[in-house]
Design an enzyme around this catalytic site. Structure first.
Site, short mmCIF file in Angstrom:
data_model
loop_
_atom_site.label_atom_id
_atom_site.label_comp_id
_atom_site.label_asym_id
_atom_site.label_seq_id
_atom_site.Cartn_x
_atom_site.Cartn_y
_atom_site.Cartn_z
N ASP A 141 6.03 -0.54 -2.71
CA ASP A 141 4.76 -0.53 -3.44
C ASP A 141 4.85 0.17 -4.79
O ASP A 141 3.87 0.25 -5.52
CB ASP A 141 3.66 0.11 -2.58
CG ASP A 141 3.12 -0.87 -1.55
OD1 ASP A 141 3.02 -2.08 -1.89
OD2 ASP A 141 2.82 -0.45 -0.42
N LYS B 266 -1.72 -10.57 -0.61
CA LYS B 266 -2.98 -10.61 0.16
C LYS B 266 -4.00 -11.45 -0.60
O LYS B 266 -5.14 -11.05 -0.87
CB LYS B 266 -3.51 -9.21 0.44
CG LYS B 266 -2.63 -8.44 1.40
CD LYS B 266 -3.37 -7.58 2.38
CE LYS B 266 -2.44 -6.99 3.42
NZ LYS B 266 -1.33 -6.17 2.83
N ASP C 95 -8.85 -15.84 -2.54
CA ASP C 95 -9.60 -16.43 -3.63
C ASP C 95 -9.76 -17.93 -3.37
O ASP C 95 -9.30 -18.44 -2.34
CB ASP C 95 -8.87 -16.18 -4.96
CG ASP C 95 -9.84 -15.97 -6.12
OD1 ASP C 95 -10.82 -16.74 -6.22
OD2 ASP C 95 -9.62 -15.03 -6.91
N SER D 243 -5.33 -3.02 9.86
CA SER D 243 -5.05 -1.81 10.64
C SER D 243 -6.04 -0.67 10.44
O SER D 243 -6.07 0.26 11.24
CB SER D 243 -3.65 -1.30 10.29
OG SER D 243 -3.55 -1.01 8.91
N PRO E 295 2.46 -4.40 10.07
CA PRO E 295 2.49 -3.17 9.29
C PRO E 295 1.82 -2.04 10.08
O PRO E 295 1.16 -2.30 11.09
CB PRO E 295 1.64 -3.52 8.07
CG PRO E 295 0.64 -4.50 8.60
CD PRO E 295 1.33 -5.26 9.71
N ALA F 247 3.89 5.97 8.44
CA ALA F 247 2.82 6.78 7.85
C ALA F 247 1.45 6.48 8.43
O ALA F 247 0.60 7.36 8.52
CB ALA F 247 2.80 6.59 6.33
N GLN F 248 1.22 5.21 8.83
CA GLN F 248 -0.09 4.87 9.40
C GLN F 248 -0.20 5.19 10.88
O GLN F 248 -1.24 4.98 11.49
CB GLN F 248 -0.41 3.41 9.16
CG GLN F 248 -0.82 3.09 7.72
CD GLN F 248 -1.14 1.61 7.57
OE1 GLN F 248 -2.08 1.09 8.14
NE2 GLN F 248 -0.32 0.91 6.80
N GLY F 249 0.90 5.61 11.50
CA GLY F 249 0.77 6.17 12.83
C GLY F 249 1.41 5.45 14.00
O GLY F 249 1.60 6.04 15.05
N ARG G 107 6.18 3.86 3.41
CA ARG G 107 6.46 5.23 2.96
C ARG G 107 7.49 5.97 3.81
O ARG G 107 8.25 6.78 3.28
CB ARG G 107 5.14 6.02 2.90
CG ARG G 107 4.24 5.55 1.79
CD ARG G 107 2.80 6.03 1.97
NE ARG G 107 2.05 5.16 2.88
CZ ARG G 107 0.80 5.38 3.27
NH1 ARG G 107 0.15 6.45 2.84
NH2 ARG G 107 0.17 4.55 4.08
#
Lengths: 222, 222
Positions: B8, B59, B62, B114, B168, B172-174, B192
């Site tokens: 990122d 992502k 549109d 998430s 994902p 870091a998100q757990g 991360r």
């Protein structure tokens, strides 16, 4: 009576900005253009019309951490950034709102979309978006489609007079200039009808005139 | 047993790609990185690990015309592009799918997210997404969160064995490494935990080992 030009390709963008500066209220940098040249070069377009209102149309739709990282590439260079309301508040829009506030950048939320497929899914959440998400997040403005004036009217009724409504779909997508303004929008967003025109300035002026006429008619009829 | 690194930020990206090439299966270019340097420079990262699986995580959300224009900046340089299923089929994902097919590029659809706010809105459409949108569009793969293994299991059960599931939220998100694989995912996406590590290679190897152990445990338990 607002008019914003959607820029989705870098090729003619600087010519279009120069030609229409002073005629239109602002410019919307689309994701295709931002990917094409990167944020830094895209933001340099502003020097051709620095006093206009500049919007980055990222249509962000991710977790808060990623939306903030994406927005951080553009804050300082634009006045507002567009995100999707359907990602919800907790862990998403609440983070983005806080970040943009700290950078004096406006948040604009998509509340409804213009294509046929939007009716299948997005629109099913419209009441919840207008009754819960938008009031909780408190965006400066929202996006609702000119092709669906009844959704613009509903958005205005539910969110009140202070939120700005921006309406894409005028021109190539079929809505007439002024139709969204008559339904309660503040700005109509026009892309290809201006950017692909041989004379973008004259085209923008013609759209302005058409917007004015439509507003006279609908104000007279009201 | 798949592992994809989410990139990122451009700053350490080339170091991370070089360090983890051969250890991981692929790399995901996030919107923050793509905006930071533009598509062309971002795609040059591939030269540090050309044989890996490369995904552009736009992502996209549109109308078809704009998603195709955005995707056109990346086709040829990546193997797959991520879009949101909630924009629906008509006038949106049907156009993107056709375009990507013509460019031999895979389509990956987000079916669930998430963060806590996803339960408020996105998840309400999950059945419709899995029963109608995904079968109609026929994506190569879908994204479902490692932090919600029950959603990964539901996605696998509903979409069958041939669709790839990318998850994902590991690190870091757990979510623990291997937890999504045990629930039926094909790839876990780690950002991360690897990119911010002092030794990305060792960290990636450690995650591989943890994935293997988790899979042994859940296969043994099954």
């Amino acid at each position: 009576m607002g008019l914003i030009v959607a820029l989705d390709s870098y090729e003619r963008a600087s010519d279009v900005v120069r030609a229409t500066c002073g005629i239109v209220d602002g410019f919307k940098l689309g994701l295709p253009l931002l990917l094409e040249v990167g944020a830094e070069r895209a933001l340099e377009l502003r020097r051709f019309c620095s006093g206009a209102f500049w919007v980055a149309d990222l249509k962000l739709a991710d977790i808060g951490h990623v939306m903030v990282a994406a927005a951080s590439r553009l804050v300082g260079g634009v006045d507002a950034i567009i995100a999707h309301s359907f990602v919800g508040v907790a862990g998403a829009l609440e983070d983005l709102k806080l970040f943009l506030e700290s950078k004096s950048t406006k948040l604009i939320l998509v509340v409804a979309m213009s294509h046929p497929g939007a009716a299948e899914l997005y629109e099913k959440l419209l009441d919840q978006i207008l009754d819960e998400v938008a009031p909780k997040v408190g965006p400066w403005g929202v996006v609702a489609p000119a092709t669906r004036p009844e959704l613009v009217r509903l958005t205005r009724r539910k969110l009140g007079p202070s939120v700005k409504i921006l309406s894409p779909g005028v021109g190539a997508q079929g809505a007439q200039p002024g139709s969204a303004l008559c339904a309660g929008a503040d700005y109509e967003i026009v892309g290809r009808a201006i950017t692909a025109s041989e004379d973008p300035r004259r085209k923008a002026e013609a759209i302005r005139v058409a917007q004015g006429r439509a507003l006279e008619r609908c104000a007279g009829g009201a």
